[in-house]
Design a protein around this motif. Sequence first.
Motif, PDB file in Angstrom:
ATOM      1  N   ALA B 240      -2.323   2.796   5.878  1.00  0.00           N
ATOM      2  CA  ALA B 240      -3.264   1.694   5.885  1.00  0.00           C
ATOM      3  C   ALA B 240      -2.699   0.596   7.131  1.00  0.00           C
ATOM      4  O   ALA B 240      -3.153   0.110   7.851  1.00  0.00           O
ATOM      5  CB  ALA B 240      -3.340   0.941   4.646  1.00  0.00           C
ATOM      6  N   GLU B 241      -1.519   0.477   6.863  1.00  0.00           N
ATOM      7  CA  GLU B 241      -0.622  -0.547   7.925  1.00  0.00           C
ATOM      8  C   GLU B 241      -0.826   0.266   9.172  1.00  0.00           C
ATOM      9  O   GLU B 241      -1.287  -0.526  10.346  1.00  0.00           O
ATOM     10  CB  GLU B 241       0.723  -0.733   7.623  1.00  0.00           C
ATOM     11  CG  GLU B 241       0.923  -1.817   6.643  1.00  0.00           C
ATOM     12  CD  GLU B 241       2.315  -2.085   6.196  1.00  0.00           C
ATOM     13  OE1 GLU B 241       3.516  -1.747   7.024  1.00  0.00           O
ATOM     14  OE2 GLU B 241       2.555  -2.727   5.082  1.00  0.00           O
ATOM     15  N   ARG B 242      -0.634   1.399   9.360  1.00  0.00           N
ATOM     16  CA  ARG B 242      -0.446   2.144  10.706  1.00  0.00           C
ATOM     17  C   ARG B 242      -1.929   2.096  11.261  1.00  0.00           C
ATOM     18  O   ARG B 242      -2.175   1.917  12.469  1.00  0.00           O
ATOM     19  CB  ARG B 242      -0.356   3.624  10.644  1.00  0.00           C
ATOM     20  CG  ARG B 242      -0.451   4.553  11.625  1.00  0.00           C
ATOM     21  CD  ARG B 242       0.806   4.989  12.623  1.00  0.00           C
ATOM     22  NE  ARG B 242       1.779   5.542  11.856  1.00  0.00           N
ATOM     23  CZ  ARG B 242       1.910   6.631  11.863  1.00  0.00           C
ATOM     24  NH1 ARG B 242       1.297   7.613  12.956  1.00  0.00           N
ATOM     25  NH2 ARG B 242       2.775   7.527  11.264  1.00  0.00           N
ATOM     26  N   LEU B 243      -3.138   2.289  10.375  1.00  0.00           N
ATOM     27  CA  LEU B 243      -4.299   2.299  11.070  1.00  0.00           C
ATOM     28  C   LEU B 243      -5.199   0.952  11.065  1.00  0.00           C
ATOM     29  O   LEU B 243      -6.121   0.618  11.400  1.00  0.00           O
ATOM     30  CB  LEU B 243      -5.166   3.241  10.183  1.00  0.00           C
ATOM     31  CG  LEU B 243      -4.707   4.640  10.567  1.00  0.00           C
ATOM     32  CD1 LEU B 243      -5.625   5.495   9.463  1.00  0.00           C
ATOM     33  CD2 LEU B 243      -4.873   5.285  11.892  1.00  0.00           C
ATOM     34  N   LYS B 244      -4.451   0.040  10.254  1.00  0.00           N
ATOM     35  CA  LYS B 244      -4.901  -1.240   9.923  1.00  0.00           C
ATOM     36  C   LYS B 244      -6.447  -1.309   9.469  1.00  0.00           C
ATOM     37  O   LYS B 244      -7.263  -1.992   9.792  1.00  0.00           O
ATOM     38  CB  LYS B 244      -4.999  -2.117  11.349  1.00  0.00           C
ATOM     39  CG  LYS B 244      -3.709  -2.300  11.827  1.00  0.00           C
ATOM     40  CD  LYS B 244      -4.029  -3.553  13.452  1.00  0.00           C
ATOM     41  CE  LYS B 244      -2.670  -4.099  13.783  1.00  0.00           C
ATOM     42  NZ  LYS B 244      -1.725  -2.484  14.217  1.00  0.00           N
ATOM     43  N   ILE B 245      -6.336  -0.506   8.111  1.00  0.00           N
ATOM     44  CA  ILE B 245      -7.510  -0.171   7.382  1.00  0.00           C
ATOM     45  C   ILE B 245      -7.466  -0.988   6.238  1.00  0.00           C
ATOM     46  O   ILE B 245      -6.324  -1.134   5.481  1.00  0.00           O
ATOM     47  CB  ILE B 245      -7.554   1.156   7.123  1.00  0.00           C
ATOM     48  CG1 ILE B 245      -7.917   2.089   8.369  1.00  0.00           C
ATOM     49  CG2 ILE B 245      -8.794   1.584   6.078  1.00  0.00           C
ATOM     50  CD1 ILE B 245      -9.187   2.064   8.654  1.00  0.00           C
ATOM     51  N   LYS B 246      -8.713  -1.587   5.708  1.00  0.00           N
ATOM     52  CA  LYS B 246      -8.588  -2.029   4.424  1.00  0.00           C
ATOM     53  C   LYS B 246      -9.861  -1.475   3.646  1.00  0.00           C
ATOM     54  O   LYS B 246     -10.797  -0.653   4.132  1.00  0.00           O
ATOM     55  CB  LYS B 246      -8.915  -3.596   4.487  1.00  0.00           C
ATOM     56  CG  LYS B 246      -7.886  -4.473   5.116  1.00  0.00           C
ATOM     57  CD  LYS B 246      -8.355  -5.838   5.061  1.00  0.00           C
ATOM     58  CE  LYS B 246      -7.342  -6.607   5.696  1.00  0.00           C
ATOM     59  NZ  LYS B 246      -7.784  -8.139   5.763  1.00  0.00           N
TER      60      LYS B 246
END
Lengths: 255, 255, 255
Positions: B240-246
């Motif tokens: 999630a941090e790598r892709l900046k996904i929520k």
Amino acid sequence: MKNWMITLITDFGATEYVGAMKGIIFSICPKARIVDITHNIKKFDIRRAAYAVYSSCKYFPKGTVHVVVVDPGVGTDRRSIIIKTEEHLYVGPDNGVFSFIDDVKEVYEIEYPAKSRTFHGRDVFAPIAAYLECGASPKDYGKLTDEYIKIVLKKYIKEDVIGGEVICVDDFGNVITNIKREDLEKIGVTYGGSLKMRLKGRIRTLKLLESYGFSRPGDLITVIGSEDYLEISVNQGNAAERLKIKGGEELEVFK
Amino acid sequence: MKNWMITLITDFGATEYVGAMKGIIFSICPKARIVDITHNIKKFDIRRAAYAVYSSCKYFPKGTVHVVVVDPGVGTDRRSIIIKTEEHLYVGPDNGVFSFIDDVKEVYEIEYPAKSRTFHGRDVFAPIAAYLECGASPKDYGKLTDEYIKIVLKKYIKEDVIGGEVICVDDFGNVITNIKREDLEKIGVTYGGSLKMRLKGRIRTLKLLESYGFSRPGDLITVIGSEDYLEISVNQGNAAERLKIKGGEELEVFK
Amino acid sequence: MKNWMITLITDFGATEYVGAMKGIIFSICPKARIVDITHNIKKFDIRRAAYAVYSSCKYFPKGTVHVVVVDPGVGTDRRSIIIKTEEHLYVGPDNGVFSFIDDVKEVYEIEYPAKSRTFHGRDVFAPIAAYLECGASPKDYGKLTDEYIKIVLKKYIKEDVIGGEVICVDDFGNVITNIKREDLEKIGVTYGGSLKMRLKGRIRTLKLLESYGFSRPGDLITVIGSEDYLEISVNQGNAAERLKIKGGEELEVFK
């Protein structure tokens, strides 16, 4: 009904040190029912621990033994104590963590040989709590004493100004003061209205709301918290970080 | 066998607020067996809470009462509800946290006087759960209602493209989508093969592996998670941090 | 007395994944008493998990089943094992997490069909622990094996120099070495005195104190920790961060 309940409040962060304490308790008192209150006290934050003790332990049934291990002075000559109230027993270091218990009947200074110098949670407080819950008496493990360490909070009301201080900051970043709902009523501040607060050399006008959700996310507000104390909050945010406030900070409130 | 079980899911971060809830429950229902499911829900993340409820509560024995307190609207006019399923009861705010329970039989709107406006976990949900586990009926604390708030997730399959969304991100940083194993089978994607994913305007080719450990640490992969949903993961890292996904992010998957 | 006790050690961070495991255990063995030892193991830190197992499980009563899930290789061909000691059973992956148990009697390689490839905590270890606590035998779930993976720690004493390594860093930032109190006594180092330590190419002279509180906040010191190992600590601070040390780092101590 005997409830066999032993609660734990520590700053160990839910590590295996807590597990070792539980093992010791169950080994001594197999019927014990161990309840984690919190292990997330900010490390060595005695003031925070004292408020956690105040705002949770009293809700437990009669006969519960509460163990508190926030203990920067472990292994030094700081005393260990057992506190007896009408319904409960408390075991822990004599460093202020029991400051806000308001119905203390007796205090005992613990005399107990510790196996380690660094982990009295496991080697002193856990076994004593287990023995107490299994039927021992505080006097089996210590001698009566007249004094124990208490944090004394500043508070005054003078010509419609309430002076107080920040008890501590909770895990949501709410800033919990020692100003009570009835103090505010005395100076005419009520829900839905606003109050003025002098804090860190600055005066702010803040709304006093019934709950966080009556403001927009990000708004700096005040509420009456669940223990009837005035709190400074940010809806879905962290008031303590915003204001750079810690426990002990003094403040004044007026209309 | 009566199991006396009450579970807790909150975003309180294992603080003493949880302890106060436990004290209230034990005071009302001394035989209760309280089980911490998690207190680490990201604060106010209703979507995350709903997935936690979905992926854990159903494994508990018949008769369990589940208390869920992720409640940014506490003290406002948001409703509180009791949900009855075939085997379980759920108590909490009506804000979406019960969205993914799939065998709802009855819903009750809670009518109960709260002592505080800021802590319904302690003053409403905990006592009601305790009374329910100790034999009370949902109708003793509320009235039947036809509706409650549900998060509806987008999902479609169209010409070999599956459209879906991110349900939420778990504590390992795994990105959990609402695309199921059987959806993938329909478009011919299977273990050991790869899939294409359109996400935040970019198309990636990702392997679908049987588990994290089949990739090298740091690799971005997909797996079928433990609830049979497609997850985007980084072996020993945080996808999630790598892709900046929520949670809520839309995505498409094709072969 | 049958204690029905099952403990949990994971790196799940107290998430709902732990809750799912608890649900499964209670569904199989309703009388189980589940004890959270810790869920805060640093993710995938097998060495840290092994020390947590060593320093907590042994304190539990006879008959306890310990479940350990720190498992970067879940779903791959890493084996799962049951370890039997004089008084306890241990269930988990065969990846080193049981390295420091010192009274191993028998080891069984688990043969059990897993529902998922990504969550053996819920689908293999939790159910097996529940069956074992409810009366099953390790041989019902696996076959005897001669070997399992152990981390071997370096250690030597040579001409008044003790060579050892850092076992791991605890949650307080204490650096726990594999040098024991009796090793130090052999080279004449005692409480109140000092020792020399070669670490990361630098030699430091450090005090050996009886507990943290005998130093000033911020001082870098050594103590004998609660398991009788030499620890490097900062009073009310984080020694591991200060020294940039991780598990496995080698060191030498001399007078």
